[in-house]
Design an enzyme around this catalytic site. Sequence first.
Site, PDB file in Angstrom:
ATOM      1  CG  ASN A   1       1.429   3.403  -5.608  1.00 46.87           C
ATOM      2  OD1 ASN A   1       1.642   4.271  -6.461  1.00 46.87           O
ATOM      3  ND2 ASN A   1       2.209   1.926  -5.818  1.00 46.87           N
TER       4      ASN A   1
ATOM      5  N   GLY B   1       0.693  -1.178  -0.056  1.00 49.30           N
ATOM      6  CA  GLY B   1       0.030   0.075   0.022  1.00 49.30           C
ATOM      7  C   GLY B   1       0.722   1.224  -0.055  1.00 49.30           C
TER       8      GLY B   1
ATOM      9  CG  ASP C   1      -1.672  -3.622 -17.431  1.00 45.36           C
ATOM     10  OD1 ASP C   1      -2.276  -3.130 -16.669  1.00 45.36           O
ATOM     11  OD2 ASP C   1      -0.795  -4.628 -17.351  1.00 45.36           O
TER      12      ASP C   1
ATOM     13  CG  HIS D   1       1.747  -1.605 -15.611  1.00 44.23           C
ATOM     14  ND1 HIS D   1       1.248  -2.735 -15.222  1.00 44.23           N
ATOM     15  CD2 HIS D   1       2.634  -1.742 -16.409  1.00 44.23           C
ATOM     16  CE1 HIS D   1       1.993  -3.658 -15.788  1.00 44.23           C
ATOM     17  NE2 HIS D   1       2.920  -3.018 -16.402  1.00 44.23           N
TER      18      HIS D   1
END
Length: 199
Positions: free
Chosen positions: A14, A12, A151, A110
């Site tokens: 981010n 976590g 993606d 990503h």
Amino acid sequence: MLRIAVMVSGGGTNLQAIIDGVKDGTITNTEIAAVISNNADAYALTRAKENGITAMCISPKSYESRDAFNDALLEEVNKLNVDLIVLAGFLVRIPEAMVHQYSHRIINIHPSLIPSFCGVGYYGLRVHEAALKKGVKVTGATVHYVDEGMDTGEIIFQKAVEVKDGDTPQTLQRRVMEEAEWKLLPAAINMIANKQEYK
Ligand code: GRF
């Protein structure tokens, strides 16, 4: 005010960048409604609780089938009444019904410059292993909208990061996080939050 749900699977960092961004004003006009993890042990859940954010675990392991899990996940997300779903290291494929219902309202980070090193099998350290194996001199991170593919959705922001001699997957991952991911994801949320419709 943009209401967001952040979906996580692991450490976590981010998520932490988003929490810090909301606190320090890098991200404005945004409220983190909840953090959802597929993994009960994810440290990201602790980060959420420590910051007074609703934290929940919805694991595929708790359901008889993937369809049952997908239905439950969508039901829980719908209850939150959010404007945007942020995938911050979420390792579970988003159910198609959710992608359709939240078209252009789900974003993902990503850790490469899409279309390099992305798609099925490219997650976590594997992305950086592949970049080093190929010998690229520049990699980076991408924030994109989530569509039905892996993606493949519309790109929002990208940032390049230098690959250095002697990098390991771990050192490269860390540099990509520090120089790109932790900046790009908050920036994307702030950009969306400050569009006319959320003011
Ligand atoms: C990040 O590298 C993200 O780009 C990838 O998974 C990692 C998650 O890290 N999809 P964290 O849980 O945010 O620390």
